[in-house]
Design a protein around this motif. Structure first.
Motif, PDB file in Angstrom:
ATOM      1  N   UNK A   6       1.911  48.388 -19.751  1.00 21.45           N
ATOM      2  CA  UNK A   6       0.523  48.269 -19.870  1.00 21.45           C
ATOM      3  C   UNK A   6      -0.176  49.452 -19.784  1.00 21.45           C
ATOM      4  N   UNK A   7       0.390  50.316 -18.766  1.00 18.47           N
ATOM      5  CA  UNK A   7      -0.312  51.572 -18.719  1.00 18.47           C
ATOM      6  C   UNK A   7       0.005  52.520 -19.626  1.00 18.47           C
ATOM      7  N   UNK A   8       1.335  52.639 -20.072  1.00 11.31           N
ATOM      8  CA  UNK A   8       1.864  53.630 -21.089  1.00 11.31           C
ATOM      9  C   UNK A   8       1.360  53.098 -22.489  1.00 11.31           C
ATOM     10  N   UNK A  57      13.050  55.975 -13.846  1.00  5.74           N
ATOM     11  CA  UNK A  57      13.148  56.390 -15.141  1.00  5.74           C
ATOM     12  C   UNK A  57      12.278  55.637 -16.159  1.00  5.74           C
ATOM     13  N   UNK A  58      11.639  54.590 -15.708  1.00  7.94           N
ATOM     14  CA  UNK A  58      10.785  54.027 -16.461  1.00  7.94           C
ATOM     15  C   UNK A  58       9.120  54.435 -16.296  1.00  7.94           C
ATOM     16  N   UNK A  59       9.030  54.736 -15.168  1.00 12.80           N
ATOM     17  CA  UNK A  59       7.560  55.204 -14.800  1.00 12.80           C
ATOM     18  C   UNK A  59       7.314  56.752 -14.527  1.00 12.80           C
ATOM     19  N   UNK A  60       6.203  57.113 -14.411  1.00 10.74           N
ATOM     20  CA  UNK A  60       6.001  58.710 -14.427  1.00 10.74           C
ATOM     21  C   UNK A  60       6.344  59.380 -12.932  1.00 10.74           C
ATOM     22  N   UNK A  61       6.314  58.162 -11.770  1.00 10.69           N
ATOM     23  CA  UNK A  61       6.720  58.358 -10.610  1.00 10.69           C
ATOM     24  C   UNK A  61       6.876  57.367  -9.932  1.00 10.69           C
TER      25      UNK A  61
END
Length: 199
Positions: A97-99, A121-125
């Motif tokens: 949702x965020x991306x 690997x999927x999120x920014x942090x």
């Protein structure tokens, strides 16, 4: 709704993180798929409602996460561009949702992840808790004092040289470099940008 939140527990680092974000002046919101009749009552019961300026529940918008609409709706209420918003969640739905909304997505390894643990690997942090998220974000946007001083000195020198040798100085380039270091909303950037306009 009498049992709503009766057995709920706040994860370690959550209140400390909320206090840190609140003290920094950042406005915060909740974007959840939980129906509104439960969301606000739960936040109130857990003593967390005062931390948030916006609450977007599962029935606030036509679509729920992982659709970007709830996050975009919150950004619209805040009056901020999605790329200036940080979304912190606990599931792949949050990341997607965020991306899709154009936001950065930080994730914590606990919470309701629908049986699908999130990965770095999927999120920014991937952060252990909200306080760690604050510290990570704060360090990422706060340059070293020495670097700040050097950038300020460079800009001031360029600004002074502009009066004597305009062709030798690119104030636009200097201003952009200052923005990258200080951040576009930093008072120093506003001051330097105003100086550039005056020049």
């Amino acid at each position: 709704t009498e049992t709503n939140g009766r057995f709920a527990q706040i994860y370690p680092g959550v209140l400390e993180g909320l206090k840190a974000w609140k003290a920094s002046g950042v406005k915060m919101g909740v974007v959840t798929n939980k129906p509104g009749m439960f969301t606000e009552a739960l936040l109130e019961r857990m003593g967390m409602s005062d931390y948030f300026d916006v609450i977007v529940s599962g029935d606030t918008t036509a679509n729920k996460k992982p659709h970007p609409e709830p996050i975009l709706h919150a950004c619209e209420i805040f009056g901020v561009r999605p790329d200036r918003n940080l979304h912190i969640g606990d599931s792949k739905h949050d990341i997607h949702a965020a991306h899709a909304a154009g936001c950065q997505a930080y994730c914590v390894p606990y919470g309701y992840n629908e049986g699908q643990p999130v990965s770095a690997a999927e999120c920014d942090a991937l952060v252990p808790d909200l306080l760690a998220a604050f510290n990570s974000r704060h360090q990422a946007t706060t340059p070293d004092n020495t670097e700040l001083a050097a950038r300020a000195a460079s800009y001031e020198l360029a600004f002074r040289m502009q009066a004597h040798a305009p062709e030798a100085v690119d104030l636009t380039r200097e201003t952009e470099a200052t923005k990258r270091l200080y951040g576009v909303d930093h008072p120093a950037t506003e001051r330097f940008g105003r100086q550039c306009l005056l020049a």
